[in-house]
Design a protein around this motif. Sequence first.
Motif, PDB file in Angstrom:
ATOM      1  N   THR A 421       0.821  -1.209   0.000  1.00  0.00           N
ATOM      2  CA  THR A 421       0.000   0.000   0.000  1.00  0.00           C
ATOM      3  C   THR A 421       0.856   1.261   0.000  1.00  0.00           C
ATOM      4  O   THR A 421       0.408   2.312  -0.452  1.00  0.00           O
ATOM      5  CB  THR A 421      -0.935   0.033   1.215  1.00  0.00           C
ATOM      6  N   THR A 445      -2.212  -7.983  -0.910  1.00  0.00           N
ATOM      7  CA  THR A 445      -1.879  -6.641  -0.440  1.00  0.00           C
ATOM      8  C   THR A 445      -0.982  -6.723   0.781  1.00  0.00           C
ATOM      9  O   THR A 445      -1.312  -7.404   1.761  1.00  0.00           O
ATOM     10  CB  THR A 445      -3.162  -5.877  -0.070  1.00  0.00           C
ATOM     11  N   GLN A 447      -0.090  -4.574   3.627  1.00  0.00           N
ATOM     12  CA  GLN A 447      -0.763  -3.420   4.204  1.00  0.00           C
ATOM     13  C   GLN A 447       0.182  -2.572   5.050  1.00  0.00           C
ATOM     14  O   GLN A 447       0.973  -3.085   5.840  1.00  0.00           O
ATOM     15  CB  GLN A 447      -1.932  -3.890   5.081  1.00  0.00           C
ATOM     16  N   THR A 482      -4.898 -10.048   2.337  1.00  0.00           N
ATOM     17  CA  THR A 482      -4.195  -8.911   2.933  1.00  0.00           C
ATOM     18  C   THR A 482      -3.180  -9.441   3.931  1.00  0.00           C
ATOM     19  O   THR A 482      -3.507 -10.218   4.825  1.00  0.00           O
ATOM     20  CB  THR A 482      -5.176  -7.968   3.658  1.00  0.00           C
TER      21      THR A 482
END
Length: 486
Positions: A421, A445, A447, A482
């Motif tokens: 991110t 992802t 994070q 995630t």
Amino acid sequence: MKRVTALLIAAVAGAGLLTGTATAAQRVDWKACGDKDLDAAGAQCAEVAVPLDYRQPRGRAITVAISRLKATDPGQRRGIMLSNPGGPGGPGLGLMLEVRARMSPDVQARYDLIGMDPRGIGRSTPVNCDWPVGNMLRSAGLDRAAFERNARLEAELARRCADTQGETIRHITTRNTARDMDLIRAALGEPKISYLGYSYGTYLGSVYTQLFPHRSDRIVLDSAVDSKRYPGEMIQDMGPANEQALDDWANWAAGQHAEYRLGRTGKQVRALVEDLIRQAARQPIRIGDFRVDEHVLPMVLFDGLADVRENAEFAGSIRQLADAAAGKTVRPNQALERVLGMHYLKYPQAQQSGMAALMCGDASSRRNPERYWRDIQRSRTRQPVFGPMANNLNACAFWAPPVEPPVIVRNPVPALIVQATGDTRTVYDSGVDLHRAMSGSRLVTLQDVRTHSVFGFYPNTCVENAVNTYLRDGLLPGRDLTCRGD
């Protein structure tokens, strides 16, 4: 002039352009690489002849250099895995040496790991435009005079490439590199390729899936590029991302004021950085062998903000620049020496005209300098440091039109896309958009982490498990995943 005499054209589409599969009767002659690290690892290297212009497959040939680390268990071998480190224009013969340590033993058992210097790069008929600077990506500076001075330089860079490389440079494109990959696949006698690409290498990999969907096996795209925004808008996206990263780092540095003396608050640290740019505009900052001006200093900042683990090293570099700006005699630290050496051509490999060939040859850029100037001026309020960089013109504004249209990726080929991110180079939304465009993909992802290129470079158990499981078993996560920092 060498000619490709062993190509058997299997598919031709659209205005006589070769876009399908080519098989090669040429023999791939593996030998020692002549590189200390590759040879020590037991790698082998070879050259594959490819057409310069795929519209003339029996015309002039160039060579593409590849390396191979053999699968560790021939009984489990699945095939080959090609790779690309990004750039654009990064040499990749040694990439798999860096990455394979994070591959599980059963993944290493299944694939011959293939490194590649893409056409025009490294050992693959390299582009060298005899530039006076290392990189075409620069900041516009603080005023109109600086912008025009930089525009003249960018026009000169484009002219040098046209004069020194002629028509050759127009065929150094991502589309042709993807075709080279398929020819390498055929020359190695493989029905499909798996692929691991980073940054720009995700664009190359996704272009391959678009041109050769039925030749694509297990595809991992780490720190992804959205084909719709490559290359110009991709660079514009870096502006806001790097301003945010600068604020994050400035807040960290403020907490380390006793050591680095850059400011007691994030605002004070940012103010110091912005003042350094103003000083560099008035008079370049002399540090070691370099004179750092307003066009290059923001690029130094851009380089230092790529990875949160480099916060301390970056703070040391800024302290050195501040001391040098105050008139002190300073020898730059290793990180600062490296980035300045690349921009000011201290090293033989520093010239990045191969990057220009790819970016400018892949898609048309705006030509009117006034449009760039207006975008720069509009960006300054919210992007005072990086707006003049991200919105600036470069050599592509003066380049010959591309030979072919850009490739827009939209397909159902399965792929695993990995994105942090906090990525300051290929921003998070670009990974999300590529995931949408590749409907068979899954998105992993990472994070709340500022880094660029994750698997093999930023240790994370969750990401490594997802990538290794997919490469081992071909199983994508059941849904998007995630991961958090370890």
